[in-house]
Write an enzyme that holds these catalytic residues in place. Structure first.
Site, mmCIF file in Angstrom:
data_model
loop_
_atom_site.group_PDB
_atom_site.id
_atom_site.type_symbol
_atom_site.label_atom_id
_atom_site.label_comp_id
_atom_site.label_asym_id
_atom_site.label_seq_id
_atom_site.Cartn_x
_atom_site.Cartn_y
_atom_site.Cartn_z
ATOM 1 C CD GLU A 151 -2.653 1.167 2.636
ATOM 2 O OE1 GLU A 151 -3.677 1.869 2.683
ATOM 3 O OE2 GLU A 151 -2.263 0.466 3.600
ATOM 4 C CE LYS A 184 -7.721 1.372 3.777
ATOM 5 N NZ LYS A 184 -6.383 1.774 4.305
ATOM 6 C CB CYS A 227 -4.608 -1.436 4.360
ATOM 7 S SG CYS A 227 -3.642 -1.486 5.902
#
Length: 291
Positions: A43, A116, A153
């Site tokens: 990331e 995300k 993540c």
């Protein structure tokens, strides 16, 4: 037999952005040289993990997906090597900012951008200051080698995302990550918890999973974080196929027969026996279905 070789990678990052991108490219080349067809970088690898502090000048790190210099470079690299690259980047979209990931196919084409969905907020991980919640929903992409699902993540702690990607046909799940020590509690080490949760996603959906984390100590004004690496590849029953250590720059590879995994997934029956009509409480925050 349809065998695909995947790679997880990990590296340390500094504020020399050009050097970070060079290092990332070297990892992709190493992985491709070892037969990898889909290579996952960590990331936000272009810089240190900058969300430790709330600093308005760091919004300048963002750029639009169109003509993004790192995406352009990675697209050329993907086409040169014939590899698929899920690439994490800090996206600016007019007045909005996202923690995003572009999926680049083996011919260099960007197949799409995932933003995300779950944005954390805590000591050292102050992402809500920088990123809006993603508006793309969970996506899958039909690449040259496999249909893949990608999330980022904090998304990895939520089984719903993995299940949605599997339902949409993902044959492999990829999670670029930045996670390490907790500034508010030096005794807290989430590495094993982090690993087991994602092993559960692989096992529950019978889909191999690849996670790439960063390594090294990164200090900021308010705190420092030691990223614990431990990037890994899990097989379709959640088994650890390969895992890196906590400190080393690493490339891991593993191969999967996706046709055999598909047969295993069908035979196990977890998708056949689902009862989505009972899952309404998942659409609420408190588990109470209201009329």
């Amino acid at each position: 037999m349809r065998t695909v070789t995947v790679a997880a990678t990990q590296m340390a990052c500094t504020w020399d952005r050009a050097a970070n991108v060079e290092r990332a490219e070297a990892l992709v080349r190493e992985a491709a040289g070892r037969g990898a067809q889909i290579v996952l970088l960590q990331e936000l690898f272009e810089t240190p993990y900058f969300c430790k502090d709330q600093k308005p000048e760091l919004f300048d790190l963002a750029a639009p997906a169109e003509d993004h210099p790192v995406l352009a470079r990675m697209s050329a690299l993907a086409a040169e090597l014939g590899v698929v690259l899920p690439v994490s980047f800090f996206e600016r979209a007019n007045t909005a900012f996202y923690n995003s990931l572009a999926v680049i196919d083996a011919d260099g084409r960007v197949l799409g951008v995932y933003r995300k969905s779950h944005i954390p907020d805590g000591p050292g991980y102050q992402e809500k200051y920088y990123f809006s919640p993603g508006d793309t929903g969970f996506q899958v992409y039909k690449t040259r080698y496999a249909t893949i699902g990608t999330a980022i993540c904090w998304d990895q702690w939520f089984p719903e995302g993995a299940r949605i990607m599997a339902l949409k046909g993902a044959e492999l799940l990829f999670y670029p990550t930045a996670i390490g020590s907790e500034p508010q509690d030096a005794s807290l080490d989430s590495r094993d918890h982090w690993t087991r949760v994602m092993q559960g996603h692989a096992g529950a959906n019978l889909v191999p999973l690849i996670a790439s984390n960063r390594v090294g100590r990164e200090d900021a004004e308010s705190c420092g974080i030691t990223f614990y690496g431990s990037s890994f590849i899990a097989g379709p029953t959640g088994e650890l196929v390969a895992q890196a250590d906590r400190e080393s720059q690493t490339v891991l590879t593993a191969s999967f027969d996706l046709d055999a995994v598909a047969r295993q997934r069908a035979a196990w029956g977890v998708f056949r026996d689902r009862r989505p009509e009972f899952y309404g409480p998942l659409l609420t925050l408190d588990g109470q279905t209201r009329r």
